[in-house]
Design an enzyme around this catalytic site. Sequence first.
Site, short mmCIF file in Angstrom:
data_model
loop_
_atom_site.label_atom_id
_atom_site.label_comp_id
_atom_site.label_asym_id
_atom_site.label_seq_id
_atom_site.Cartn_x
_atom_site.Cartn_y
_atom_site.Cartn_z
NE ARG A 1 -4.01 -1.93 -0.11
CZ ARG A 1 -4.64 -2.38 -1.19
NH1 ARG A 1 -4.21 -2.04 -2.40
NH2 ARG A 1 -5.70 -3.14 -1.09
CG ASP B 1 -4.10 -11.34 -5.15
OD1 ASP B 1 -3.20 -10.54 -5.45
OD2 ASP B 1 -5.22 -11.35 -5.70
#
Lengths: 316, 426
Positions: free
Chosen positions: B65, B306
């Site tokens: 992120r 993932d």
Amino acid sequence: MSRNPQLNEKGALQHLLTIEGLPREILIHILDTAASFINVAERDVKKVPLMRGKSVFNLFFEPSTRTRTTFEIAAKRLSADVINLNIATSSQTKGETLLDTIDNLSAMHADMFVVRHASSGAPYLIAQHVGSHAHVVNAGDGRHAHPTQGLLDSYTIRHYKRDFTRLAVAIVGDVLHSRVARSLIHALTTLGAPDVRVVGPKTLLPAGVEQLGVRVFHNMDAGIRDCDVIAMLRVQNERMRGALLPSEQEFFKSFGLTPERLALARPDAIVMHPGPINRGVEIDSAVADGSQAVILSQVTFGIAVRMAVLSILAGK
Amino acid sequence: MNIHIKGCRLIDPKSGTDAREDLFLAAGVVAAWGRAPKRFRADRTIDAKGLVVCPGLVDMSVRLREPGYEYRATLESEMQAAVAGGVTSLACPPDTDPPLDEPALVEMLKSRAKSLNLARVYPLGALSAKLKGKRLAEMAELAEAGCVAFSQADVPIVDTEVLWRAMQYASTYGFPVWLRPQDSFLAQGGVAHDGDVATRLGLPAIPSVAETASLATMLQLARSAGARLHVCRLSTAEAVAMVRRAKQEGQEVTCDVAVHHVHLCEVDIGYFDSHCHLVPPLRSQRDRDALRAGLADGTIDAICSDHAPLDEDVKHMPFGESEPGATAVELLLSLTLKWATEAGVPLVSALGAVTSTPASIMRVDAGTIGVGATADLCVFDPEAHVRITPASLCSQGKNTPFVGYEVPGQIRYTLVAGQVVYENAA
């Protein structure tokens, strides 16, 4: 998977979110209750005091006039206070989240939320979020469900045909995008209709639709032959000229309900439509205005059915 | 620091080792197995009786992120989550904001990650500038900055000429291209598999052919361009069969599956559970069975998490409006063990799918325990079961469909370069 979110611990109706999975007895109870409300509309004073002091919030995240109005009339005839909120044009455009909106309205002590939303499943999220004293009625969510429409369709069929267990019903048109079709299919299979058919081009039928307990027809004549009930679906204009359908004319030619086609069904077959109708697209005017059409009865019955749903949820 | 790991069950998938051996670490590497090297004095002894020691996990897709989505998660939180999950090497996709299409961004990310002294971070560079699928990214520069492969994350390249040229260009330098097959037109607006559940729930659907049509194009283009293709996140039975055939025909292609798809299918959506809103969508039971069979027979090379940490606000929404993705880096080991147990796959080969095989696809020096190799290790209790709760996760994202699951395998220690970076006394 968790417990059916629309039933409480005792198996009674806490919310009405979909017809799928509801026991037959609950559907029959709603239809019977609706029958007892039919004559309210014929009285001088069109009101019963069953929901006096209760507040019903009509939460429409998607524009609708017809459904919202019938819910409003139903609630008012039950003497409830009705608040209409068209959220499509208010707080959500200011960035408030769905659940913030619900929190705010819950703080106003709403007893009942009647919700329409463009996203399938939105009423489930709301039902999980509201306190146990509040009830949620799904007034149409995305392509998923429109349970009061399915119930009023069932009411109409029962009114004209009495018994579900010998009926052949054809649902015609855009099943893919239709919450009306899904709710009607679940209602009919639960109520015991032995022959439920869907009719339409492959582009407008969802994958594996036969898993819902229906027979699939891509030919209109074969699909409606010897049917007792023909439920036409509205085809949205925006679907007409794209990858799904080439034109209104071609759709009407293949799947429009004309007097000639209607003659293939049983002579006493009824024709339903959830409205608003597209004359000359899915239905010929001669059929829409003809003696076999029960489209306006559906509207009348719809109010009684919605009164039944609201009063049952209110515990009356 | 010298560490003696005592009495453990040592599993090294690369060499096929599964044996009871002591392990001796010195100067950040594995100094010896079995017997202590001469004059070895342990600064620390880890009693690993009943525990498995395997190479640190290598996760092919972890979203950290950063940059751009620090409100969802930070490098600190997700790197901590990685080591809590036994992951010591990870590839991060380029779908940051801005995307990883500039060497400076990649260098920054690498150096920030390095300063934390936790897992090793291997960025995937953007294949096209801004992931827009129009202009090639500066792949050679990006590779120099530390990118191990080039990817479009979940943003397909629509223009097949650009895709073909990108593959040719990458193969000029021998760079692998990692792509997730999805035809953007066929998948448009869809949020769930085009099957019984989407039909019942009225959810806009993504047909299997969105994956297979794109995969067919990809395989052909890669073949013609001579590119090394890694296919990310298979979800359909047909795609597994296509990769199997391509491998049989000798094409240089590898593929992975996300750990969710090994266990879940469309039915798990239940009553619109937005935690099951994933990309690719959870498909039918038949597809899930085919993915498991593909893993067992080696058609599918690797399992990845993932990992996609999200804030709860974007999950507390109607299914179709919620953001897809799930937090998973901490669950990779447990869910892999769960699959191995259910499928009767020996631990040594199951662990290969999360250690040595992804390391060799990424072409990084990791995923194996050899004398002289860097001591990146995962030490876990295979018998202990853990219950997944939001509170049990280090990741800032608590969004997982596995909340409430009781899963095997508890990580006890994670070591990077011979240092204990995570420890759970249990």
